[in-house]
Scaffold this motif. Structure first.
Motif, PDB file in Angstrom:
ATOM      1  N   GLU A  36      -9.666  -7.035   3.920  1.00  0.00           N
ATOM      2  CA  GLU A  36      -8.669  -6.883   4.981  1.00  0.00           C
ATOM      3  C   GLU A  36      -7.501  -6.016   4.544  1.00  0.00           C
ATOM      4  O   GLU A  36      -7.004  -5.183   5.308  1.00  0.00           O
ATOM      5  CB  GLU A  36      -8.155  -8.257   5.413  1.00  0.00           C
ATOM      6  CG  GLU A  36      -7.113  -8.213   6.518  1.00  0.00           C
ATOM      7  CD  GLU A  36      -6.632  -9.587   6.940  1.00  0.00           C
ATOM      8  OE1 GLU A  36      -5.721  -9.655   7.782  1.00  0.00           O
ATOM      9  OE2 GLU A  36      -7.167 -10.601   6.423  1.00  0.00           O
ATOM     10  N   PHE A  37      -7.049  -6.211   3.297  1.00  0.00           N
ATOM     11  CA  PHE A  37      -5.907  -5.448   2.796  1.00  0.00           C
ATOM     12  C   PHE A  37      -6.325  -4.164   2.087  1.00  0.00           C
ATOM     13  O   PHE A  37      -5.521  -3.541   1.401  1.00  0.00           O
ATOM     14  CB  PHE A  37      -5.076  -6.320   1.856  1.00  0.00           C
ATOM     15  CG  PHE A  37      -4.409  -7.481   2.549  1.00  0.00           C
ATOM     16  CD1 PHE A  37      -4.034  -7.394   3.879  1.00  0.00           C
ATOM     17  CD2 PHE A  37      -4.163  -8.668   1.874  1.00  0.00           C
ATOM     18  CE1 PHE A  37      -3.411  -8.446   4.525  1.00  0.00           C
ATOM     19  CE2 PHE A  37      -3.541  -9.744   2.512  1.00  0.00           C
ATOM     20  CZ  PHE A  37      -3.174  -9.626   3.840  1.00  0.00           C
ATOM     21  N   ARG A  38      -7.620  -3.802   2.239  1.00  0.00           N
ATOM     22  CA  ARG A  38      -8.147  -2.546   1.668  1.00  0.00           C
ATOM     23  C   ARG A  38      -7.830  -2.454   0.190  1.00  0.00           C
ATOM     24  O   ARG A  38      -7.348  -1.446  -0.322  1.00  0.00           O
ATOM     25  CB  ARG A  38      -7.563  -1.339   2.419  1.00  0.00           C
ATOM     26  CG  ARG A  38      -7.819  -1.377   3.919  1.00  0.00           C
ATOM     27  CD  ARG A  38      -6.862  -0.496   4.672  1.00  0.00           C
ATOM     28  NE  ARG A  38      -6.876  -0.805   6.111  1.00  0.00           N
ATOM     29  CZ  ARG A  38      -5.925  -0.394   6.947  1.00  0.00           C
ATOM     30  NH1 ARG A  38      -4.905   0.302   6.501  1.00  0.00           N
ATOM     31  NH2 ARG A  38      -5.986  -0.705   8.226  1.00  0.00           N
ATOM     32  N   ASP A  39      -8.116  -3.544  -0.472  1.00  0.00           N
ATOM     33  CA  ASP A  39      -7.744  -3.685  -1.882  1.00  0.00           C
ATOM     34  C   ASP A  39      -8.934  -4.269  -2.652  1.00  0.00           C
ATOM     35  O   ASP A  39      -8.846  -5.367  -3.207  1.00  0.00           O
ATOM     36  CB  ASP A  39      -6.527  -4.613  -1.968  1.00  0.00           C
ATOM     37  CG  ASP A  39      -5.857  -4.592  -3.321  1.00  0.00           C
ATOM     38  OD1 ASP A  39      -6.212  -3.725  -4.143  1.00  0.00           O
ATOM     39  OD2 ASP A  39      -4.999  -5.461  -3.564  1.00  0.00           O
ATOM     40  N   ILE A  82       0.693 -14.673   3.467  1.00  0.00           N
ATOM     41  CA  ILE A  82      -0.405 -13.821   3.937  1.00  0.00           C
ATOM     42  C   ILE A  82      -0.091 -13.314   5.344  1.00  0.00           C
ATOM     43  O   ILE A  82      -0.323 -12.149   5.672  1.00  0.00           O
ATOM     44  CB  ILE A  82      -1.733 -14.595   3.912  1.00  0.00           C
ATOM     45  CG1 ILE A  82      -2.175 -14.833   2.459  1.00  0.00           C
ATOM     46  CG2 ILE A  82      -2.822 -13.824   4.665  1.00  0.00           C
ATOM     47  CD1 ILE A  82      -3.360 -15.775   2.330  1.00  0.00           C
ATOM     48  N   GLY A  83       0.444 -14.199   6.176  1.00  0.00           N
ATOM     49  CA  GLY A  83       0.812 -13.799   7.523  1.00  0.00           C
ATOM     50  C   GLY A  83       1.867 -12.710   7.557  1.00  0.00           C
ATOM     51  O   GLY A  83       1.806 -11.776   8.354  1.00  0.00           O
ATOM     52  N   ARG A  84       2.855 -12.825   6.652  1.00  0.00           N
ATOM     53  CA  ARG A  84       3.896 -11.802   6.596  1.00  0.00           C
ATOM     54  C   ARG A  84       3.310 -10.451   6.151  1.00  0.00           C
ATOM     55  O   ARG A  84       3.729  -9.398   6.636  1.00  0.00           O
ATOM     56  CB  ARG A  84       5.009 -12.232   5.622  1.00  0.00           C
ATOM     57  CG  ARG A  84       5.772 -13.455   6.007  1.00  0.00           C
ATOM     58  CD  ARG A  84       6.723 -13.227   7.173  1.00  0.00           C
ATOM     59  NE  ARG A  84       6.058 -13.213   8.479  1.00  0.00           N
ATOM     60  CZ  ARG A  84       5.684 -14.329   9.115  1.00  0.00           C
ATOM     61  NH1 ARG A  84       5.900 -15.500   8.598  1.00  0.00           N
ATOM     62  NH2 ARG A  84       5.100 -14.236  10.291  1.00  0.00           N
ATOM     63  N   VAL A 102       1.284   0.373   4.215  1.00  0.00           N
ATOM     64  CA  VAL A 102       1.739  -0.494   3.140  1.00  0.00           C
ATOM     65  C   VAL A 102       0.821  -0.185   1.963  1.00  0.00           C
ATOM     66  O   VAL A 102      -0.355  -0.563   1.967  1.00  0.00           O
ATOM     67  CB  VAL A 102       1.643  -1.989   3.545  1.00  0.00           C
ATOM     68  CG1 VAL A 102       2.036  -2.860   2.364  1.00  0.00           C
ATOM     69  CG2 VAL A 102       2.545  -2.265   4.738  1.00  0.00           C
ATOM     70  N   LEU A 103       1.344   0.538   0.981  1.00  0.00           N
ATOM     71  CA  LEU A 103       0.489   1.056  -0.079  1.00  0.00           C
ATOM     72  C   LEU A 103      -0.098  -0.041  -0.942  1.00  0.00           C
ATOM     73  O   LEU A 103      -1.232   0.067  -1.409  1.00  0.00           O
ATOM     74  CB  LEU A 103       1.287   2.048  -0.943  1.00  0.00           C
ATOM     75  CG  LEU A 103       1.778   3.308  -0.213  1.00  0.00           C
ATOM     76  CD1 LEU A 103       2.579   4.183  -1.161  1.00  0.00           C
ATOM     77  CD2 LEU A 103       0.595   4.081   0.370  1.00  0.00           C
ATOM     78  N   LEU A 144       3.042  -6.783  -2.269  1.00  0.00           N
ATOM     79  CA  LEU A 144       3.949  -7.396  -1.297  1.00  0.00           C
ATOM     80  C   LEU A 144       3.713  -8.900  -1.231  1.00  0.00           C
ATOM     81  O   LEU A 144       4.673  -9.681  -1.196  1.00  0.00           O
ATOM     82  CB  LEU A 144       3.728  -6.767   0.084  1.00  0.00           C
ATOM     83  CG  LEU A 144       4.533  -7.379   1.232  1.00  0.00           C
ATOM     84  CD1 LEU A 144       6.029  -7.314   0.957  1.00  0.00           C
ATOM     85  CD2 LEU A 144       4.192  -6.671   2.542  1.00  0.00           C
ATOM     86  N   LEU A 145       2.448  -9.303  -1.244  1.00  0.00           N
ATOM     87  CA  LEU A 145       2.129 -10.731  -1.235  1.00  0.00           C
ATOM     88  C   LEU A 145       2.703 -11.421  -2.470  1.00  0.00           C
ATOM     89  O   LEU A 145       3.320 -12.492  -2.372  1.00  0.00           O
ATOM     90  CB  LEU A 145       0.609 -10.924  -1.186  1.00  0.00           C
ATOM     91  CG  LEU A 145       0.096 -12.362  -1.222  1.00  0.00           C
ATOM     92  CD1 LEU A 145       0.626 -13.158  -0.032  1.00  0.00           C
ATOM     93  CD2 LEU A 145      -1.437 -12.381  -1.241  1.00  0.00           C
ATOM     94  N   ALA A 146       2.529 -10.814  -3.624  1.00  0.00           N
ATOM     95  CA  ALA A 146       3.064 -11.385  -4.863  1.00  0.00           C
ATOM     96  C   ALA A 146       4.579 -11.490  -4.805  1.00  0.00           C
ATOM     97  O   ALA A 146       5.168 -12.485  -5.260  1.00  0.00           O
ATOM     98  CB  ALA A 146       2.621 -10.544  -6.057  1.00  0.00           C
ATOM     99  N   SER A 147       5.231 -10.492  -4.224  1.00  0.00           N
ATOM    100  CA  SER A 147       6.683 -10.497  -4.120  1.00  0.00           C
ATOM    101  C   SER A 147       7.168 -11.650  -3.238  1.00  0.00           C
ATOM    102  O   SER A 147       8.137 -12.344  -3.565  1.00  0.00           O
ATOM    103  CB  SER A 147       7.169  -9.164  -3.555  1.00  0.00           C
ATOM    104  OG  SER A 147       8.571  -9.183  -3.349  1.00  0.00           O
TER     105      SER A 147
END
Length: 244
Positions: free
Chosen positions: A161-164, A198-200, A215-216, A221-224
């Motif tokens: 989903e997060f292309r990661d 995760i929602g944010r 969002v690169l 961002l999730l970890a932050s």
């Protein structure tokens, strides 16, 4: 946390009469636990034998205050702008809450069955089925049986989903860590905090896509977000006790 759901479906899943349902909703709003509003979308629908174009209410939006938060929940402009449903497509396919309630003899007896039913409406039409459980970690991760398979599936779904694709182990680490904190009483509500974060990230990715930006690093961002809530450090510092 913000969620979309048709009130008819929610009331039916809870097994409540209309009067009781709206009384409960009103009480939750007064206590500052939820905020709600109708979600409307342009559509052309058959009304009284003729097709009419207009803006129709397709369901309700609810902002829910999570246990670790104290601020009263509220709905933002972007919440109303999100394409939660394809109303014309739902009507054409007969997948409406009104139709569901009319065709069913009794509400679901199991929580997971009710949750799956509600998420079928709450997830936008473009959402992938493998992301279903990410929105409901309480019901689907806390269950003891088959945890390893669910965590692995969720980690892969998040990475996709997060292309990661290179961060499957990172997402699995977070899921296992939140479970470990809850199972051993190190932090109650850890899964809710993770679901909120995760929602944010999803909101940030969706907003960036609409503005043709990116969002690169969604994982960063999730970890932050988790670090700001103190959860990331707790996951890293917790003993690696078995939770599978």
């Amino acid at each position: 946390m913000v969620a979309f759901v048709p009130n008819d479906a929610l009331r039916w899943a809870l097994g409540l009469a209309s009067s009781s349902f709206y009384r409960v909703i009103g009480s939750l709003k007064e206590k500052g636990l939820i905020a709600g509003g109708a979600w409307r979308t342009p559509a052309t629908l058959r009304v009284k034998g003729a097709y009419r174009s207009g803006v129709y209410a397709a369901g309700s939006l609810y902002a829910v205050r999570l246990p670790h938060r104290t601020r009263r929940p509220r709905l933002e402009r972007e919440d109303y702008a999100h394409p939660w449903r394809d109303l014309e497509g739902d009507v054409a396919a007969g997948k409406t809450a009104w139709g569901l309630v009319g065709e069913s003899s009794s509400p679901p007896k199991e929580d997971l069955e009710a949750l799956t039913l509600l998420l079928a409406f709450s997830l936008s039409p473009s959402a992938k089925p493998n992301a279903l459980a990410i929105d409901s970690p309480t019901a689907l991760l806390r269950a003891k049986g088959g945890r390893r398979q669910r965590v692995e599936a969720l980690a892969r779904a998040l990475a996709e989903e997060f292309r990661d694709p290179g961060s499957v182990r990172f997402y699995a680490h977070l899921l296992w860590g939140a479970l470990r904190l809850e199972d051993y009483g190190l932090r109650q509500g850890a899964l809710e905090v993770l679901a909120w974060a995760i929602g944010r990230v999803r909101e940030a990715v969706a907003t960036a896509d609409l503005s043709r930006r990116k969002v690169l690093r969604p994982g960063a961002l999730l970890a932050s977000l988790l670090k700001a809530e103190g959860l990331l450090d707790q996951i890293r510092q917790a003993p690696q006790w078995r939770v599978a």
